[in-house]
Design a protein around this motif. Structure first.
Motif, PDB file in Angstrom:
ATOM      1  N   ASP A 227      65.010  37.747  -2.087  1.00 20.19           N
ATOM      2  CA  ASP A 227      66.326  37.495  -1.578  1.00 20.19           C
ATOM      3  C   ASP A 227      67.001  38.879  -1.776  1.00 20.19           C
ATOM      4  O   ASP A 227      66.566  39.656  -2.022  1.00 20.19           O
ATOM      5  CB  ASP A 227      67.048  36.496  -2.305  1.00 20.19           C
ATOM      6  N   CYS A 251      65.553  38.596   2.503  1.00 17.19           N
ATOM      7  CA  CYS A 251      65.885  37.499   3.433  1.00 17.19           C
ATOM      8  C   CYS A 251      67.356  37.567   3.731  1.00 17.19           C
ATOM      9  O   CYS A 251      68.104  38.111   3.087  1.00 17.19           O
ATOM     10  CB  CYS A 251      65.638  36.090   2.801  1.00 17.19           C
ATOM     11  N   GLY A 258      63.584  30.859   4.339  1.00 17.83           N
ATOM     12  CA  GLY A 258      62.589  31.667   4.348  1.00 17.83           C
ATOM     13  C   GLY A 258      61.458  31.910   3.357  1.00 17.83           C
ATOM     14  O   GLY A 258      60.705  32.685   3.389  1.00 17.83           O
ATOM     15  N   LYS A 259      61.882  31.288   2.121  1.00 17.66           N
ATOM     16  CA  LYS A 259      60.734  31.187   0.977  1.00 17.66           C
ATOM     17  C   LYS A 259      60.744  29.800   0.515  1.00 17.66           C
ATOM     18  O   LYS A 259      60.583  29.282  -0.587  1.00 17.66           O
ATOM     19  CB  LYS A 259      61.585  32.092   0.002  1.00 17.66           C
TER      20      LYS A 259
END
Length: 440
Positions: A227, A251, A258-259
């Protein structure tokens, strides 16, 4: 029977103190309206909580004329029609179609600069209604169109690692309970945890400590997705990844999807590990980490994963071992890659300070600014460099007692004074002449 409009009923409820009166004294109407305007209302289809005096007064006279029907919302006769001149309408629509991301403010400014409309002669609300009627009011592009998101999995282990931090339990540290943070790196394709550890913070140093162990245990990934936190934005981490050939990817803010796999790992850790932990039995940070690592290797990595077709994370990871990059020759110098460079000014006594301790560097560096090469995890100074990165020698911790008996180098008097002893000088000549005069 015609159904009464809900808005008319609301307006009638507002007028209750007025319409329920048979007679109003002189001046009483405005006084009651003023009191009604100071109240708060749950206005239908609105976020507002107050009504204006003129609005309430208009409703009252409408009720006097037409009763409840007078309180029903009136449909505008010009609804669906724009008062903007046809030529200007075309210019507005053309400006929006030419660049769908243009805001109303930009369109208005464009028309004014082009001389199509006079300054402040066209309202933004009129432009908005025109665009809305033609289906152009929504800004096109990434700001308004839904972003296409698709679930995916890396083809091979070692292609993508995800990094993030999760809040952990409290542990005793020097007689006090301290909050912990679990820093993790997980492989996308295999769901294997490259390394994870509870730390007392979520700093760049904590992240780099976990990364170092992950590299030693699981090889070098192609990408690491993290992040936008300060710990991941640190120049030291970015420099490490650049030297190791790792692409560090951040991200987008507020896009945790995204994770997703890492978030799923965090949930598994909470449900299966933290729920089994009895904090009363945890004596230290090392004690907590020992339990985490044992659970990872003996349970999590050995348990079949639904997203892997029934394979365990360890088995899926081992299937791609031939493809995973190893540290190779860099393993012998990995500690050096994680060293930090800290600028320091050398005092007149040839010492510098680091973490409240003093270190001796080569005395010739006194009065200069140097870079200390430090092992941040061991809190140890390992050397000194100049700004170009050239080694200037070692640094040793200051021992003031030993310095009492150390033989110090003394400067050469000739060098210190700039004297030249290789031939005669005026003083010597004058001295010789003086003695010659006395002898006569």
């Amino acid at each position: 029977m015609k159904q009464i409009d809900p808005k008319a009923l609301f307006r009638l409820s507002v007028l209750g103190p007025l319409v329920s009166r048979e007679r109003l004294e002189r001046g009483e109407l405005q006084q009651v309206i003023r009191e009604l305007a100071q109240r708060e209302y749950a206005i239908p289809q609105s976020q507002r909580r107050h009504l204006g005096e003129k609005t309430i007064q208009a409703w009252y006279y409408a009720w006097r004329r037409e009763g409840i029907n007078g309180l029903e919302p009136k449909i505008r006769a010009d609804r669906g029609q724009s008062k903007i001149a046809p030529a200007i309408q075309e210019a507005v629509l053309a400006a929006k179609r030419d660049n769908p991301r243009r805001s109303i403010r930009q369109i208005l400014r464009l028309l004014e600069v082009a001389g199509i409309v006079a300054s402040q002669s066209l309202s933004r609300s009129a432009i908005h209604r025109l665009l809305h009627r033609h289906g152009l009011s929504q800004m096109a592009g990434s700001a308004s169109l839904p972003e296409e998101k698709r679930s995916f999995t890396a083809e091979f282990a070692g292609s993508i690692w995800y990094g993030d931090v999760m809040h952990g339990p409290r542990v005793p540290v020097k007689g006090q309970l301290r909050k912990t943070y679990m820093v993790s790196l997980i492989d996308d394709a295999s769901r294997l945890v490259a390394h994870s550890a509870f730390c007392l913070g979520e700093t760049a140093l904590d992240v780099q400590g976990v990364l170092k162990q992950a590299l030693l245990r699981r090889g070098v990934p192609t990408k690491i997705v993290v992040d936008n936190g300060a710990a991941y934005r640190a120049h030291t981490l970015q420099g490490l990844c650049a030297r190791l050939g790792i692409h560090l990817i951040f991200c987008r803010p507020y896009a945790p999807e995204g994770k997703g796999k890492l978030e799923r790992w965090h949930r598994t850790c909470r449900d299966q590990f933290l729920t089994e932990i009895d904090e009363r039995h945890i004596t230290s940070l090392g004690d907590l980490n020992a339990r985490l690592w044992a659970w990872l290797e003996q349970i999590y990595h050995q348990t079949a994963h639904g997203g892997l077709g029934g394979m365990t994370p360890l088995a899926r990871y081992q299937r791609d071992l031939p493809r995973i990059r190893s540290l190779g020759a860099k393993a012998a110098h990995l500690d050096a890659l994680f060293h930090h460079r800290v600028p320091r000014f050398v005092r007149k006594d040839g010492t510098v300070s680091y973490l409240g301790r003093r270190f001796e560097v080569p005395y010739e560096l006194s009065g200069k600014t140097v870079r200390l090469v430090v092992d941040p995890h061991a809190e140890r100074v390992v050397g000194v460099e100049d700004e170009a990165g050239a080694s200037l020698g070692s640094a040793t911790e200051l021992d003031q007692l030993a310095n009492q008996h150390r033989t110090r180098r003394k400067p050469d008097p000739d060098v210190a004074t700039g004297s030249v002893r290789s031939g005669p000088n005026l003083v010597e000549i004058a001295l010789a002449q003086y003695h010659g005069t006395k002898e006569q």
